[in-house]
Design a protein around this motif. Structure first.
Motif, mmCIF file in Angstrom:
data_model
loop_
_atom_site.group_PDB
_atom_site.id
_atom_site.type_symbol
_atom_site.label_atom_id
_atom_site.label_comp_id
_atom_site.label_asym_id
_atom_site.label_seq_id
_atom_site.Cartn_x
_atom_site.Cartn_y
_atom_site.Cartn_z
ATOM 1 N N ILE A 95 1.029 -1.093 0.094
ATOM 2 C CA ILE A 95 -0.107 0.004 -0.108
ATOM 3 C C ILE A 95 1.053 1.156 -0.028
ATOM 4 O O ILE A 95 1.889 1.360 0.554
ATOM 5 C CB ILE A 95 -0.852 0.122 1.134
ATOM 6 C CG1 ILE A 95 -1.857 -1.020 1.039
ATOM 7 C CG2 ILE A 95 -1.610 1.346 1.257
ATOM 8 C CD1 ILE A 95 -2.801 -1.331 2.288
ATOM 9 N N VAL A 96 0.575 2.061 -0.890
ATOM 10 C CA VAL A 96 1.192 3.378 -1.026
ATOM 11 C C VAL A 96 0.219 4.494 -0.471
ATOM 12 O O VAL A 96 -0.824 4.767 -1.009
ATOM 13 C CB VAL A 96 1.699 3.773 -2.329
ATOM 14 C CG1 VAL A 96 2.368 5.116 -2.481
ATOM 15 C CG2 VAL A 96 2.652 2.585 -2.797
ATOM 16 N N TYR A 97 0.807 5.281 0.650
ATOM 17 C CA TYR A 97 0.116 6.632 0.991
ATOM 18 C C TYR A 97 0.744 7.708 0.632
ATOM 19 O O TYR A 97 1.651 7.884 -0.243
ATOM 20 C CB TYR A 97 0.337 6.482 2.650
ATOM 21 C CG TYR A 97 -0.389 5.306 3.265
ATOM 22 C CD1 TYR A 97 -1.779 5.094 3.585
ATOM 23 C CD2 TYR A 97 0.494 4.340 3.526
ATOM 24 C CE1 TYR A 97 -2.245 4.211 4.140
ATOM 25 C CE2 TYR A 97 -0.236 3.016 4.052
ATOM 26 C CZ TYR A 97 -1.418 3.237 4.698
ATOM 27 O OH TYR A 97 -1.853 1.899 5.161
ATOM 28 N N ARG A 98 -0.228 9.010 0.739
ATOM 29 C CA ARG A 98 0.318 10.139 0.206
ATOM 30 C C ARG A 98 1.528 10.597 1.516
ATOM 31 O O ARG A 98 2.134 11.800 0.831
ATOM 32 C CB ARG A 98 -0.734 11.305 0.261
ATOM 33 C CG ARG A 98 -1.945 10.840 -0.407
ATOM 34 C CD ARG A 98 -3.185 11.947 -0.505
ATOM 35 N NE ARG A 98 -4.215 11.477 -1.199
ATOM 36 C CZ ARG A 98 -5.366 12.339 -1.151
ATOM 37 N NH1 ARG A 98 -5.381 13.522 -0.256
ATOM 38 N NH2 ARG A 98 -6.404 12.066 -1.765
ATOM 39 N N SER A 99 1.859 9.895 2.227
ATOM 40 C CA SER A 99 2.728 10.543 3.290
ATOM 41 C C SER A 99 4.150 9.977 3.393
ATOM 42 O O SER A 99 4.823 10.124 4.076
ATOM 43 C CB SER A 99 2.212 10.267 4.640
ATOM 44 O OG SER A 99 1.802 8.902 4.724
ATOM 45 N N GLY A 100 4.347 9.141 2.146
ATOM 46 C CA GLY A 100 5.652 8.609 2.081
ATOM 47 C C GLY A 100 7.007 9.283 1.387
ATOM 48 O O GLY A 100 8.094 8.730 1.302
ATOM 49 N N ALA A 101 6.590 10.308 0.837
ATOM 50 C CA ALA A 101 7.735 11.075 0.106
ATOM 51 C C ALA A 101 8.911 11.604 1.063
ATOM 52 O O ALA A 101 8.597 11.974 1.982
ATOM 53 C CB ALA A 101 6.951 12.156 -0.726
ATOM 54 N N LYS A 102 10.057 11.282 0.492
ATOM 55 C CA LYS A 102 11.198 11.644 1.025
ATOM 56 C C LYS A 102 12.145 12.522 0.333
ATOM 57 O O LYS A 102 11.979 12.761 -0.955
ATOM 58 C CB LYS A 102 12.271 10.314 1.543
ATOM 59 C CG LYS A 102 11.491 9.337 2.179
ATOM 60 C CD LYS A 102 11.262 10.009 3.579
ATOM 61 C CE LYS A 102 10.648 8.697 4.596
ATOM 62 N NZ LYS A 102 9.300 8.054 4.045
ATOM 63 N N ASP A 103 12.956 13.482 1.300
ATOM 64 C CA ASP A 103 13.705 14.182 0.379
ATOM 65 C C ASP A 103 14.692 13.624 -0.527
ATOM 66 O O ASP A 103 15.193 12.630 -0.238
ATOM 67 C CB ASP A 103 14.755 14.746 1.429
ATOM 68 C CG ASP A 103 15.714 16.079 0.775
ATOM 69 O OD1 ASP A 103 15.580 16.374 -0.296
ATOM 70 O OD2 ASP A 103 16.315 16.490 1.624
ATOM 71 N N THR A 104 14.710 14.018 -1.850
ATOM 72 C CA THR A 104 15.713 13.657 -3.088
ATOM 73 C C THR A 104 14.837 12.427 -3.771
ATOM 74 O O THR A 104 15.258 12.235 -4.820
ATOM 75 C CB THR A 104 16.872 12.987 -2.662
ATOM 76 O OG1 THR A 104 16.890 11.801 -2.042
ATOM 77 C CG2 THR A 104 17.858 13.829 -1.849
ATOM 78 N N ASP A 105 13.618 12.116 -3.319
ATOM 79 C CA ASP A 105 12.842 11.337 -4.134
ATOM 80 C C ASP A 105 12.476 11.987 -5.470
ATOM 81 O O ASP A 105 12.544 13.416 -5.435
ATOM 82 C CB ASP A 105 11.384 11.130 -3.622
ATOM 83 C CG ASP A 105 11.548 10.024 -2.603
ATOM 84 O OD1 ASP A 105 12.647 9.204 -2.566
ATOM 85 O OD2 ASP A 105 10.560 9.764 -1.965
ATOM 86 N N LEU A 106 12.239 11.305 -6.665
ATOM 87 C CA LEU A 106 11.756 11.877 -7.941
ATOM 88 C C LEU A 106 10.259 11.992 -8.032
ATOM 89 O O LEU A 106 9.683 11.142 -7.397
ATOM 90 C CB LEU A 106 12.365 10.951 -9.052
ATOM 91 C CG LEU A 106 13.737 10.619 -8.901
ATOM 92 C CD1 LEU A 106 14.298 9.637 -10.181
ATOM 93 C CD2 LEU A 106 14.702 11.907 -9.070
#
Length: 366
Positions: free
Chosen positions: A149-160
Motif C-alpha cells: 500500500i502506498v500513502y500520500r505521506s511517504g515522500a522523502k527528500d531527493t525522491d523523484l
C-alpha cells in the motif's frame, strides 16, 4: 418505461440480473441485506465518490453511457492510487422522474463496461427518488498486501516526482464543451425571441420559418479536438501504469491520482509527507491538442496543466535510485524532485524563474 412501473426492486433486478461475480473475495453480491466479502490475507481499501448533476456533470454534453463509465472509473482510479487492486463496487442512485428505465440501463451499461475492464464486481447499492436531477454515489472496494500500500505521506527528500500520461486535456475538453454549449443556447435564445416577436405581430409565416431554423441549428464541429473530448468524457483509470511499475520492481514512496489538478495534488503529498518539491515547467507533459486549444482560448497552457483537474493520471514519487527504471517506462514523465520542507513547493519556469505553487484546482464546495 417509467421507473415507477417497475419499482425499486424490479429496477434492481433488471439492472443486475446477469451480473456474474469474478473475484474469489466476493462471497455474496446483490440480492441480500448485505454483500459478503472475504479478505483473510489482505488489507481492504475503500473509497467513495458522489457525483451531482449540475455540479460534477452536465447532461447537455455527456450521455448516460459515458457518465456511467466515468462514474466507475473515478472510483477505480482511487484504488489504483493506493497501489491496490479494485475488486468490488456498490452503486447508489437518486433519480428524478425525467429518467426512464432505459436511461438507467444505459448508465449501467457504461458503468459495467468500466467494471469489466478491471475485473470489478458490482455487489449492491441503493436507489431512491430525487427532486433535483441525478445523484450518483459509488463505493469501490479493493485489496492490497500491507507492504504494497502506498500513502500520500511517504515522500522523502531527493525522491523523484513523476506523473503518467499528459495533463490539462480534460480541462480543455470541458472548456470546449462549455463554449459550444454557450454558443448553442445563445442561438436558441435569439430565435425564440424572434418567434415571440412574430407571435405578437401575428406573422405565422415568419413563425414557421423560425421554427424550422430552431430545429436545424448546426451542431458544433469538434474535428481535430477529439482527444480533448475523450479525456473529459471517457475517463480512464491508470491501472496499466500500476502494472508497469510492478513489472519494473518499483514501489512508489507516495502516490495519488490527479483529480483536482497537479498543483493541488503535489501540495497534498508535500503536506502529508512533511517535505517540499521542485517541479519544472519544461517537463510537464502536455498534449498538442491541449496546447492548441489553450492558445485558441487565450489561456496559459501551463496553468491549465497545473490546475485543470479531471485528468486522473497518477502522480507519484520514487527513490532517486529508480531513475533509470522510470526513464524506461513508456507513459511516465519525470517532472521534478522532492526537497526539504524549508524550501517550499516551487515551480521552475522555462526561463528559470521560481514561483510558489498554489492550490488553484477544482474545489467542489467553492
Amino acid at each position: 418505461m417509467e421507473i415507477a412501473k417497475l419499482g425499486e426492486f424490479g429496477l434492481i433486478d433488471r439492472l443486475t440480473k446477469d451480473i456474474e461475480m469474478k473475484n474469489a473475495s466476493t462471497k455474496k453480491g446483490v440480492g441480500d441485506d448485505c454483500a459478503v466479502l472475504s479478505y483473510p490475507d489482505k488489507e481492504v481499501l475503500v473509497t467513495t465518490d458522489m457525483l451531482m448533476e449540475g455540479v460534477h456533470f452536465d447532461l447537455t454534453y455527456i450521455d448516460l453511457k459515458h457518465l456511467g463509465y466515468k462514474s466507475a472509473m473515478v472510483n477505480i482510479s482511487d484504488v489504483f492510487a493506493m497501489n491496490g487492486t479494485p475488486r468490488q463496487m456498490t452503486v447508489s442512485l437518486a433519480i428524478s422522474k425525467r429518467f426512464t428505465v432505459e436511461d438507467i440501463e444505459t448508465f449501467y451499461s457504461g458503468l459495467r463496461l468500466a467494471c469489466e475492464k478491471w475485473g470489478v464486481d458490482v455487489i449492491g447499492g441503493d436507489t431512491t427518488s430525487s427532486y433535483t436531477g441525478l445523484a450518483i454515489s459509488i463505493t469501490c472496494i479493493g485489496e492490497a498486501r500491507k507492504e504494497d500500500i502506498v500513502y500520500r505521506s511517504g515522500a522523502k527528500d531527493t525522491d523523484l516526482v513523476c506523473v503518467s500520461g499528459d495533463l490539462g486535456a480534460a480541462y480543455m475538453g470541458l472548456q470546449l464543451l462549455e463554449r459550444e454549449k454557450s454558443v448553442y443556447y445563445q442561438q436558441v435564445n435569439d430565435i425564440q425571441q424572434k418567434i415571440a416577436q412574430a407571435k405578437a405581430a401575428g406573422d405565422n409565416a415568419q413563425i414557421s420559418t423560425l421554427n424550422a431554423q430552431l430545429s436545424t441549428i448546426a451542431q458544433p464541429d469538434f474535428s481535430g479536438k477529439e482527444y480533448l473530448l475523450q479525456r473529459q468524457l471517457q475517463t480512464e483509470a491508470r491501472g496499466d501504469i500500476i502494472q508497469k511499475l510492478r513489472e519494473a520492481g518499483i514501489r512508489p514512496t507516495a502516490m495519488m491520482d490527479v483529480s483536482d489538478g497537479l498543483s493541488s495534488e503535489l501540495m497534498h503529498i508535500c503536506k502529508q509527507s512533511g517535505v517540499g518539491c521542485r517541479i519544472y515547467e519544461k517537463n510537464i507533459p502536455i498534449d498538442y491538442q491541449t496546447a492548441v486549444m489553450a492558445e485558441e482560448m487565450n489561456m496559459n497552457v501551463t496553468t491549465c496543466a497545473l490546475n485543470g483537474g479531471e485528468d486522473y493520471e497518477l502522480l507519484f514519487t520514487v527513490p532517486i535510485g529508480d531513475h533509470e527504471k522510470i526513464e524506461q517506462i513508456e507513459g511516465v514523465k519525470l517532472i521534478g524532485h522532492i526537497t526539504d520542507a524549508k524550501f517550499g513547493q516551487v515551480l521552475v519556469t522555462r526561463d528559470n524563474q521560481e514561483f510558489t505553487l498554489k492550490a488553484q484546482g477544482w474545489n467542489p464546495l467553492a
